[in-house]
Write an enzyme that holds these catalytic residues in place. Structure first.
Site, PDB file in Angstrom:
ATOM      1  N   TYR A  51      83.286 108.553  34.018  1.00 27.52           N
ATOM      2  CA  TYR A  51      83.677 107.297  33.118  1.00 27.52           C
ATOM      3  C   TYR A  51      83.892 108.070  31.830  1.00 27.52           C
ATOM      4  O   TYR A  51      83.143 108.905  31.379  1.00 27.52           O
ATOM      5  CB  TYR A  51      82.351 106.283  33.273  1.00 27.52           C
ATOM      6  N   GLU A  53      85.199 106.002  28.629  1.00 26.08           N
ATOM      7  CA  GLU A  53      85.631 105.025  27.758  1.00 26.08           C
ATOM      8  C   GLU A  53      85.829 105.496  26.375  1.00 26.08           C
ATOM      9  O   GLU A  53      84.901 106.205  25.923  1.00 26.08           O
ATOM     10  CB  GLU A  53      84.992 103.798  27.810  1.00 26.08           C
ATOM     11  N   ASP A 197     111.371 100.820  26.448  1.00 24.74           N
ATOM     12  CA  ASP A 197     110.702 101.314  27.774  1.00 24.74           C
ATOM     13  C   ASP A 197     111.701 102.089  28.478  1.00 24.74           C
ATOM     14  O   ASP A 197     112.514 101.691  29.263  1.00 24.74           O
ATOM     15  CB  ASP A 197     110.595  99.828  28.605  1.00 24.74           C
ATOM     16  N   THR A 223     106.295 104.615  32.409  1.00 24.96           N
ATOM     17  CA  THR A 223     105.292 105.129  33.467  1.00 24.96           C
ATOM     18  C   THR A 223     105.621 106.689  33.442  1.00 24.96           C
ATOM     19  O   THR A 223     106.368 107.130  32.911  1.00 24.96           O
ATOM     20  CB  THR A 223     106.001 104.388  34.878  1.00 24.96           C
ATOM     21  N   LYS A 226     108.012 108.116  37.858  1.00 25.93           N
ATOM     22  CA  LYS A 226     109.535 107.949  38.596  1.00 25.93           C
ATOM     23  C   LYS A 226     110.249 109.058  38.342  1.00 25.93           C
ATOM     24  O   LYS A 226     110.037 110.252  38.645  1.00 25.93           O
ATOM     25  CB  LYS A 226     110.063 106.647  37.625  1.00 25.93           C
ATOM     26  N   ARG A 232     101.013 107.978  39.309  1.00 22.71           N
ATOM     27  CA  ARG A 232     101.200 106.732  39.047  1.00 22.71           C
ATOM     28  C   ARG A 232     100.377 106.605  37.611  1.00 22.71           C
ATOM     29  O   ARG A 232      99.221 106.385  38.035  1.00 22.71           O
ATOM     30  CB  ARG A 232     100.790 105.766  40.177  1.00 22.71           C
TER      31      ARG A 232
HETATM   32  N1  DSN Z   1     108.946  98.186  40.172  1.00 19.71           N
HETATM   33  C1  DSN Z   1     109.799  99.204  39.270  1.00 19.71           C
HETATM   34  C2  DSN Z   1     111.182  99.472  39.845  1.00 19.71           C
HETATM   35  O1  DSN Z   1     111.274  99.442  41.029  1.00 19.71           O
HETATM   36  O2  DSN Z   1     111.921  99.368  38.879  1.00 19.71           O
HETATM   37  C3  DSN Z   1     109.777  98.807  37.881  1.00 19.71           C
HETATM   38  O3  DSN Z   1     108.445  98.496  37.681  1.00 19.71           O
END
Ligand code: DSN
Length: 415
Positions: A51, A53, A197, A223, A226, A232
């Site tokens: 942990y 924080e 974003d 994120t 991707k 993740r």
């Molecule tokens: N779920 C993602 C996507 O597939 O584009 C976006 O959050």
């Protein structure tokens, strides 16, 4: 036998089956990828047990000497990779990252603006079913009906009329370059904070295959799993003047302890994204998407906006006479994994829409190139043109598997 196989054979069995599925199928969901094996190793480490924080040097628990090192490295590498003043790498994923941005700058009822879900925007950009659309006065812009490109006249007029505190740009189903400079001009004019974003395209930006919002958007959310090929997770990048507000909003505003294994995975991914190989990967993702799009168009698919500038292609299946969901399910049976998706101005419902969304980040990570894209386009057309011919679909699934055998997926054991 591994510990997991001994302790929980049911879960071990499901993981083994998922490994086999990931190996034998072509992953075309544009938000998915294969994290680097080194990232997976960092995520599955003892860092999970701690942990922490707070932030580096200011924690609420003892025993942080190595965790601080991990988070410092993640922050400094992400800052270097994107050329930003500040990076917060603690958001649990993209939606919490965006929620932290709202919490940093807005009170419930404040006006915010973002692209509507039906035009390719994200739920968290103000769509009504999300907290972003119900706790804030969310104004939604979209794409033009004529060419399905972002309607900047509408963005400007809505921004002038509603004076949003935050203007979100970035998308989940938009196949064209995001013109950050045009959004920045509008945000400046109306006194809004521009939030980019970049969840879908962060790897392309890091690799120089898409323009960067740095210097144009005061706040950037993303994120990390991707096109960036990390764990993740999520992150928020910002100008120095917003550092305090963003950090306070993530912790203690929204979250408790950061997921330290994920933080380590982000550090590893950021390091790998600074290599020449990653630059080449990002370029290949885009060139593969263009080749695939061109082949699909030759084979009679209608492409939203007529093609792609990035990693993603959105198709309208109407001219093929097949609903998006039926096409996606048939493709899945052939080992080609996509997602059915609404198209702009879709007359059909979101759970049974007209479109299919595909992308090339994962198949490019397997090392596939132009020849494989041509073949893939042909397989996709053969499946969609024969959605009820199960023998044909099974034959294609076998061919897909044979191709996948030649291009092992990074980090996916071949059983
Ligand atoms: N779920 C993602 C996507 O597939 O584009 C976006 O959050």
């Amino acid at each position: 036998m591994s510990e997991l196989q001994q302790m929980d054979p049911e879960i071990a069995d499901l993981i083994t089956k998922e490994e086999a599925r990931q190996h034998r199928t072509m992953r075309l969901i544009p938000s998915e990828n294969y994290a680097w094996p080194a990232v997976m190793e960092a995520c599955g480490s003892v860092l999970n047990n701690k942990y922490s924080e707070g932030y580096t040097g200011k924690r609420y628990y003892e025993g942080q000497e190595f965790i601080d090192g991990v988070e410092s490295l993640a922050v400094s590498r992400v800052k270097q990779l994107f050329g930003v003043d500040h990076a917060n790498v603690q958001p649990y994923s993209g939606s919490p990252a965006n929620l932290a941005v709202y919490f940093a700058f807005c009170k419930p009822g404040d006006t915010v603006m973002g692209m509507g879900l039906p035009s390719g925007g994200h739920l968290t950009h103000g769509w009504k079913v999300s907290i972003s659309g119900s706790y804030f006065n969310a104004v939604q812009y979209g794409v033009r009906e004529s060419d399905h490109r972002i309607d900047f006249d509408q963005v400007a007029s809505l921004a002038r009329e509603h004076k949003p505190k935050l203007l979100f740009c970035g998308a989940t189903a938009y196949p064209r370059e995001i013109e950050f400079a045009r959004f920045a001009e509008i945000a400046r004019e109306v006194g809004a904070i521009l939030v980019a974003d970049i969840a879908h395209i962060s790897g392309l930006i890091a690799g120089g295959a898409h323009q960067s919002p740095v210097g144009l958007a005061e706040v950037i959310s993303s994120t990390t799993h991707k096109t960036l090929r990390g764990p993740r997770g999520g992150m928020i990048l910002c100008d120095e003047k917003h550092q305090k507000a963003i950090d306070k909003s993530v912790f203690p505003g929204l979250q408790g302890g950061p997921h330290n294994g994920t933080t380590a995975g982000i550090a590893v991914a950021a390091k790998l994204a600074m290599t020449p190989e990653f630059k080449q990967y990002a370029a290949n993702v885009v060139s593969n998407a263009k080749v695939l799009a061109a082949r699909l168009e030759e084979r009679g698919f209608a492409l939203i906006t007529g093609g792609t500038d990035n990693h993603l292609v959105l198709m309208d299946l109407t001219p093929k006479g097949v609903p998006g969901k039926v096409a996606a399910q048939a493709l899945d049976r052939a080992g080609i994994v996509t997602n059915y998706n609404s198209i702009p101005f879709d007359p059909r419902k979101p759970f049974d829409p007209s479109g299919v969304r595909i992308g090339t980040p994962a198949i490019t990570a397997r090392g596939m190139g132009a020849a494989e894209m041509q073949q893939l386009g042909d397989w996709m057309a053969d499946v969609v043109d024969n959605v009820t011919d199960e023998a044909k679909i099974a034959g294609i699934a076998a061919e897909v598997k044979a191709l996948c055998d030649k291009f092992p997926a990074p980090g996916v054991p071949v059983s």
